[in-house]
Design a protein around this motif. Structure first.
Motif, mmCIF file in Angstrom:
data_model
loop_
_atom_site.group_PDB
_atom_site.id
_atom_site.type_symbol
_atom_site.label_atom_id
_atom_site.label_comp_id
_atom_site.label_asym_id
_atom_site.label_seq_id
_atom_site.Cartn_x
_atom_site.Cartn_y
_atom_site.Cartn_z
ATOM 1 N N UNK A 13 0.853 -1.188 0.000
ATOM 2 C CA UNK A 13 0.000 0.000 0.000
ATOM 3 C C UNK A 13 0.891 1.242 0.000
ATOM 4 N N UNK A 14 0.965 1.907 -1.140
ATOM 5 C CA UNK A 14 1.845 3.069 -1.300
ATOM 6 C C UNK A 14 0.998 4.309 -1.574
ATOM 7 N N UNK A 15 1.274 5.365 -0.839
ATOM 8 C CA UNK A 15 0.627 6.651 -1.080
ATOM 9 C C UNK A 15 1.597 7.559 -1.820
ATOM 10 N N UNK A 16 1.178 8.086 -2.954
ATOM 11 C CA UNK A 16 1.971 9.056 -3.711
ATOM 12 C C UNK A 16 1.444 10.450 -3.382
ATOM 13 N N UNK A 17 2.325 11.307 -2.860
ATOM 14 C CA UNK A 17 1.918 12.659 -2.446
ATOM 15 C C UNK A 17 2.205 13.639 -3.575
ATOM 16 N N UNK A 18 1.138 14.098 -4.217
ATOM 17 C CA UNK A 18 1.291 15.113 -5.257
ATOM 18 C C UNK A 18 1.222 14.559 -6.661
ATOM 19 N N UNK A 19 0.384 15.165 -7.483
ATOM 20 C CA UNK A 19 0.372 14.857 -8.915
ATOM 21 C C UNK A 19 1.506 15.647 -9.568
ATOM 22 N N UNK A 20 1.514 15.784 -10.861
ATOM 23 C CA UNK A 20 2.532 16.622 -11.497
ATOM 24 C C UNK A 20 3.657 15.814 -12.098
ATOM 25 N N UNK A 21 4.797 16.494 -12.304
ATOM 26 C CA UNK A 21 5.864 15.907 -13.125
ATOM 27 C C UNK A 21 6.491 14.688 -12.486
ATOM 28 N N UNK A 22 6.491 14.595 -11.156
ATOM 29 C CA UNK A 22 7.075 13.404 -10.533
ATOM 30 C C UNK A 22 6.009 12.436 -10.041
ATOM 31 N N UNK A 23 4.859 12.971 -9.576
ATOM 32 C CA UNK A 23 3.841 12.118 -8.973
ATOM 33 C C UNK A 23 3.187 11.160 -9.949
ATOM 34 N N UNK A 24 2.853 11.655 -11.137
ATOM 35 C CA UNK A 24 2.175 10.796 -12.120
ATOM 36 C C UNK A 24 3.070 9.636 -12.564
ATOM 37 N N UNK A 25 4.343 9.893 -12.965
ATOM 38 C CA UNK A 25 5.206 8.757 -13.326
ATOM 39 C C UNK A 25 5.422 7.786 -12.162
ATOM 40 N N UNK A 26 5.535 8.311 -10.926
ATOM 41 C CA UNK A 26 5.723 7.433 -9.771
ATOM 42 C C UNK A 26 4.504 6.540 -9.571
ATOM 43 N N UNK A 27 3.302 7.116 -9.679
ATOM 44 C CA UNK A 27 2.085 6.323 -9.512
ATOM 45 C C UNK A 27 1.977 5.254 -10.596
ATOM 46 N N UNK A 28 2.285 5.631 -11.829
ATOM 47 C CA UNK A 28 2.239 4.652 -12.933
ATOM 48 C C UNK A 28 3.218 3.512 -12.690
ATOM 49 N N UNK A 29 4.455 3.884 -12.315
ATOM 50 C CA UNK A 29 5.494 2.864 -12.129
ATOM 51 C C UNK A 29 5.132 1.912 -11.002
ATOM 52 N N UNK A 30 4.678 2.454 -9.883
ATOM 53 C CA UNK A 30 4.348 1.607 -8.736
ATOM 54 C C UNK A 30 3.145 0.709 -9.027
ATOM 55 N N UNK A 31 2.144 1.273 -9.714
ATOM 56 C CA UNK A 31 0.996 0.458 -10.104
ATOM 57 C C UNK A 31 1.444 -0.684 -11.024
#
Length: 475
Positions: A13-31
């Motif tokens: 269970x990972x929470x990504x804090x913040x959308x934008x230039x780093x948050x979106x790629x991080x969420x995609x990668x972790x998913x």
């Protein structure tokens, strides 16, 4: 998840804090790795809703308008670098024993076993230019590389992509370093230290400490600015770092280099660090004229890039070829035009006093266009150091009075035009006033020493407005 590589993300269970230039790629990668991802975001505007819809289509949960509350079951937070450490979300994470990583830490942890080493660059000013110079030098040596991190290719894309790299040139901000506790670079440089982002870090000491993290665990070289004054110096940060056995401190200087330094001798960039018998020997790397533009602070950037490349084993010829091939970005001491014997220079990227100081030092007789959002800065030291070079000043932007008062104290004989307007058309008037003050042989320099957002969307738009106004003069 405290240390080491995380190999099994399935169901984490990972929470990504913040959308934008780093948050979106991080969420995609972790998913994509199988994690259960929730993104939290303070804002709930049209752009955020658009990004949220894209992620929700993948199966990511997105919570807009509430970045304060820790989602139930969170085992790890991956934060956008700009989120301040004092946010309630992180206090809640601390109470719950949940670790917080930044996007750089995530990329570092996701590297494969044969991952490319990182050559890392940080500092108050010059990071992007230095990293781009470094990548150009590495490419000239025939290496597969990319300029990544705070610029160019995202670090996550670089470490997860299918293209294998030999080595990465990595730009890191103080924010990113704050949230990257386990990063260990091959070699790293801190270019300079000046007060900046103190509202975020809380103090100059905390800011310097986060910058100094880039040296932790370095294997080959900690590159520091041997000309730097003030405390802490970049050399102090090297002394405090816990590095691997055999890692060396390598200085760069605009003067003649001592042993274990790179420097300048009679217009030649010289290496006395990565040569046999450095007590006696020196290696010519390039000429000052190979650096574009050859302003003092940019020569320092080139020396830092050369030091990191040499630490990686690059030959001297690649340093010269890489510097010759390098083209600086727009709005970084960019030559706009020569009109009636006056040179017009766009350094809109000089958004703080340290960057403006370097810019002002590059010219002898200056009509200075300055002002904008001061971000808590003071201008006495900047104006005092540049006073003898100033022929005139044109002030724009919300906090221009701070600069006007510093000019009155330290350069009272310099004529000042204070433009009491903050609409975007003020730039055309500023250029016209600067033309009136300038004489043949002068340089009109846009080096605002302030952020741009009171009048422009960003420093690029401010520089574009300046260049357009200058072109209208010469039309």
């Amino acid at each position: 998840m405290g240390s080491g590589q995380v190999t099994d993300w399935q169901g984490k269970h990972v929470t990504v804090a913040g959308l934008g230039v780093s948050g979106v790629p991080a969420a995609r990668a972790l998913h994509g790795l199988g994690a259960e991802v929730t993104v939290v975001n303070d804002g709930d505007d049209a752009r955020a809703r658009e990004q949220a819809a894209e992620l929700e289509a993948l199966g990511v949960t997105v919570r807009l308008g509430d970045g304060e509350t820790l989602p139930d079951g969170t085992e790890l937070i991956v934060t956008a670098p700009g989120w301040r450490p004092d946010k309630p979300l992180f206090a809640a994470a601390d109470r719950a024993g949940v670790p917080v990583w930044g996007d750089v830490e995530l990329a570092w942890r996701l590297r494969g076993p044969d991952a490319a080493p990182w050559l890392a660059v940080t500092g108050t000013n010059g990071k992007t230019t230095t990293v781009q110079m470094l990548a150009s030098i590495l490419e000239a040596a025939g290496l597969r590389t990319a300029a990544v991190g705070n610029i160019g290719v995202s670090l996550l894309d670089a470490v997860l992509g299918e293209e294998p790299y030999d080595v990465l040139a990595v730009e890191l901000s103080s924010y990113q370093l704050h949230w990257a506790p386990s990063l260990r670079a091959h070699s790293a440089a801190v270019l300079n230290l000046a007060p900046d982002h103190l509202d975020w870090h809380g103090s100059m000491e905390a800011y310097a400490r986060d910058k100094g993290r880039v040296y932790e665990g370095n294997r080959v070289a900690c590159v520091y600015n041997a000309d730097a004054t003030g405390k802490p110096s970049t050399e102090d940060l090297v002394r405090e770092a816990d590095v691997e056995e055999g890692c060396r401190a390598v200085g760069f200087t605009l003067g003649a280099p001592g042993p274990s330094q790179l420097g300048v001798v009679e217009g030649i960039l010289v290496d006395r660090a990565f040569v046999e018998n450095r007590q006696r020997n020196a290696q010519e790397l390039a000429e000052v004229s190979d650096v574009n533009p050859p302003a003092p602070h940019n020569i320092a950037n080139a020396l830092a890039a050369a030091a990191l490349a040499r630490a990686y084993g690059v030959p001297a010829s690649a340093v010269r070829d890489g510097l010759r091939a390098f083209t600086p970005d727009a709005h970084r001491i960019a030559h706009v035009a020569d009109v009636d014997g006056v040179t017009w220079i766009d350094d809109s990227k000089a958004t703080n006093t340290h960057a403006a100081e370097a810019s002002l030092a590059a010219y002898d007789s200056i009509v200075w266009i300055a002002g904008g959002l001061a971000k808590g800065a003071t201008f006495d030291e900047l104006v005092g150091g540049a006073a003898k070079r100033l022929r005139g000043a044109v002030l724009i932007g919300r906090d221009r009075a701070l600069i006007r008062e510093a000019l009155a104290r330290h350069a009272p004989e310099v004529p000042v035009v204070d433009l009491d307007r903050t609409d975007t058309g003020a730039m055309l008037q500023a250029v016209q006033e600067a033309q009136r003050l300038a004489r043949p042989g002068d340089t009109v320099l846009l080096a605002p020493a302030c952020a741009s957002m009171d009048m422009f969307a960003n420093y690029n738009k401010r520089g574009d407005a300046f260049a357009q106004a200058v072109r209208e003069l010469g039309a």
